[in-house]
Design an enzyme around this catalytic site. Structure first.
Site, mmCIF file in Angstrom:
data_model
loop_
_atom_site.group_PDB
_atom_site.id
_atom_site.type_symbol
_atom_site.label_atom_id
_atom_site.label_comp_id
_atom_site.label_asym_id
_atom_site.label_seq_id
_atom_site.Cartn_x
_atom_site.Cartn_y
_atom_site.Cartn_z
ATOM 1 N N GLU A 1 45.815 36.240 39.200
ATOM 2 C CA GLU A 1 46.683 35.428 40.206
ATOM 3 C C GLU A 1 47.258 34.056 39.495
ATOM 4 O O GLU A 1 46.852 33.081 39.299
ATOM 5 C CB GLU A 1 45.792 34.952 41.098
ATOM 6 C CG GLU A 1 45.240 35.977 42.044
ATOM 7 C CD GLU A 1 44.455 35.547 43.162
ATOM 8 O OE1 GLU A 1 44.173 36.355 44.200
ATOM 9 O OE2 GLU A 1 43.946 34.529 43.364
ATOM 10 N N GLU B 1 41.680 42.621 45.165
ATOM 11 C CA GLU B 1 40.921 41.792 46.132
ATOM 12 C C GLU B 1 41.491 42.159 47.548
ATOM 13 O O GLU B 1 42.593 41.873 47.700
ATOM 14 C CB GLU B 1 41.039 40.401 45.508
ATOM 15 C CG GLU B 1 40.264 40.235 44.435
ATOM 16 C CD GLU B 1 40.533 38.575 44.151
ATOM 17 O OE1 GLU B 1 40.447 37.716 44.950
ATOM 18 O OE2 GLU B 1 40.866 38.330 42.714
#
Length: 445
Positions: free
Chosen positions: A165, A351
Site C-alpha cells: 500500500e 487483505e
C-alpha cells in the site's frame, strides 16, 4: 453454495510492526513507527507496537492457529529495522534468525510464506539522515536491504511482495500526517510516491536474481470503490481525480509505463521529480498483483481542494468500527477492472476484512456474526469475478490476529482470532471457525 476452483488458495496474514512486539530485542533498530508512536497525541490512548501481540515470542502458537484454520498461504512482512538496524550497512544476524525460525516453521506446517519486504516500518536512521522516502536515495537503500533478505531466503520463500500500500504511506504519512513519519506537505507526499515506485522497480530484478525458477514477484496496492455523490460534472471530475490519485497513479506506471496524463496535468508543478530511465525501472514485468479491498468512498467536489477531495457518509448503510461502509460489490468491481483495463496476469487478494467491537463470552467464545456476513458477501462477489474470467489465484482474510491498527491503536479488532492483550491469550472467533469450514470445503454457503 458456491464452489471455488480446485487450485484456489486460502490464507490470512499479519504484518511486522502490528504484531511482533520485541521492539528492543535482539538488535532491532528503531523504526519511524516507534518514533511516531512515542510522540504524544499521535495514537489513540498513546499506544504503540512495542509489545503488540508478542508474535516475536509466540509465533509457534500463531502458526498452530494457521494449521488449525487449514490455510495454504500466510502473508507477513519482514521488518527492515530487524535486518539492517540503521537502514544500510551492518546486517543483524539475530533478525535474520527470527525470520528463519518463522519461515521454517511455516514450511514444516505446509504453509506457503508470502513475504512483504516493506510494510511501513522504515528504519528511523534513514528518516534522520536522508529524510526517509522524501529522498530518492532511500529507494537505493531499500534495494540493498532487499538484496540481503532475498539472498538469505531465496530458496525458501518463493512469493515476494515489494511494498504494501504505497498510496497509504505516501499520503497518510506525508500529506495528512496521521501515519509515520507524520509529515503534512502535499508536494513532499507526491514526491514520495515516485520514490516508492522506484524502490519497487529496483527490487524486482534483485528478487529474481536471488531466487530460482519458482520465484514470483508482485506488489500490494490498496483499492477503494469510488463513486461521486451526484452526477454533476464537478463531483464526477473530483471522483476521477481521486481514482487517479489512489489507483491509477500506481497501476499506470507499473503496467503501462507512465503516470496518468490527467493527474499529471492536475498536479502542475507538484508533479514528482523523476530521472531518465525511471519509467522503465518501475514498469518491469510482475508475476502477480496483490490487491487489498475494504470499503467504498463517496466523493464530493470541494472548490477549495487540490490534492484531496472529501468523502461523505452514506446514511442507512452498514459501517464497520473504522466507519468504513460495507460495500461488497466493490471487490467485484476492482477485480474485473484490474483484469479488463490492466490485463494483470495473476491476482491475489492480500487483505479483506472488517473491524467490529468483539467481546469474549463467559464460555470463552467470541461471536462475530457481522464479520462472518462481511466475509461471506465479499467472497460471493469474488466468486462471481472468478467465474467471469478474472485470474484470481487466492484470497487472504485480514487479519489472523487482532493487532495494532496504526493511529487507531488497539481499539480496532480485525482478527479472526481474538487477542486479550493483557494476557496475550488467543481465542478463535466464530469467524475463524467459519473460515476454517470454507477452506476445508473450498466453498462458501
Amino acid at each position: 453454495m458456491v464452489q471455488f476452483p480446485e487450485q484456489f488458495r486460502w490464507g490470512t496474514g499479519t504484518y511486522s510492526y502490528q504484531v511482533e512486539g520485541a521492539a528492543h530485542e535482539d538488535g532491532r533498530g528503531e523504526s519511524i513507527w516507534d518514533r511516531f508512536c512515542a510522540t504524544p497525541g499521535t495514537i489513540v490512548n498513546n499506544e504503540s507496537g512495542l509489545v503488540a501481540c508478542d508474535h516475536y515470542h509466540r509465533y509457534a502458537e500463531d502458526i498452530a492457529l494457521l494449521k488449525q484454520l487449514g490455510v495454504q498461504m500466510y502473508h507477513f512482512s519482514i521488518a527492515w529495522p530487524r535486518i539492517m538496524p540503521t537502514g544500510r550497512g551492518p546486517v543483524n544476524q539475530l533478525g535474520l534468525d527470527f525470520y528463519d525460525r518463522l519461515v521454517d516453521a511455516l514450511l514444516e506446517a505446509g504453509i506457503e510464506p508470502f513475504a512483504t519486504l516493506y510494510h511501513w516500518d522504515l528504519p528511523q536512521a534513514l528518516q534522520d539522515e536522508l529524510g526517509g522516502w522524501a529522498n530518492r536515495e532511500t529507494a537505493y537503500a531499500f534495494a540493498e536491504y532487499v538484496d540481503v533478505v532475498t539472498k538469505h531466503f531465496g530458496s525458501r520463500i518463493h512469493n515476494w511482495l515489494t511494498l504494501n500500500e504505497p498510496a497509504v504511506t505516501a499520503f497518510e504519512g506525508h500529506e495528512i500526517g496521521i501515519h509515520a513519519p507524520g509529515a503534512r506537505d502535499v508536494r513532499l507526499a507526491w514526491q514520495t510516491t515516485h520514490h516508492f515506485l522506484l524502490a519497487h522497480g529496483l527490487a524486482v530484478p534483485i528478487i529474481r536474481a536471488n531466487g530460482d525458477e519458482k520465484t514470483r514477484v508482485g506488489i500490494t496496492l490498496n483499492f477503494t470503490q469510488l463513486d461521486p455523490v451526484s452526477d454533476t460534472p464537478e463531483d464526477v471530475a473530483a471522483t476521477r481525480f481521486m481514482d487517479g490519485k489512489m489507483h491509477r497513479w500506481f497501476l499506470d506506471p507499473i503496467f503501462r509505463g507512465a503516470y496518468p496524463a490527467d493527474v499529471v496535468k492536475h498536479l502542475g508543478d507538484y508533479v514528482p521529480k523523476t530521472e531518465t530511465g525511471d519509467a522503465e525501472i518501475i514498469a518491469r514485468p510482475l508475476d502477480f498483483l496483490g490487491a487489498n479491498y475494504y470499503t467504498r468512498s463517496v466523493i464530493k467536489h470541494d472548490p477549495t481542494a487540490f490534492s484531496e477531495y472529501p468523502s461523505v457518509d452514506v446514511e442507512g448503510v452498514e459501517h464497520t468500527e473504522m466507519d468504513w461502509e460495507v460495500y461488497p460489490r466493490g471487490i467485484y468491481n476492482m477485480l474485473t477492472r484490474l483484469h479488463r483495463e490492466y490485463a494483470v496476469p495473476r491476482i491475489y487478494l492480500v487483505e479483506n476484512g472488517a473491524a467490529f467491537a468483539d467481546a469474549v463470552n463467559p464460555d470463552d467464545t467470541v461471536d462475530d456474526p457481522r464479520r462472518i456476513a462481511y466475509l461471506r458477501e465479499h467472497l460471493l462477489q469474488v466468486h462471481t469475478a472468478i467465474a467471469e474470467g478474472v485470474p484470481l489465484a487466492g484470497y487472504s482474510v485480514w487479519a489472523l490476529l487482532d493487532n495494532f491498527e496504526w493511529s487507531e491503536g488497539y481499539r480496532m479488532r480485525f482478527g479472526i482470532v481474538y487477542v486479550d492483550y493483557p494476557t496475550q491469550k488467543r481465542i478463535m472467533k466464530a469467524s475463524g471457525h467459519w473460515y476454517q469450514k470454507v477452506i476445508a470445503s473450498n466453498t462458501v454457503h
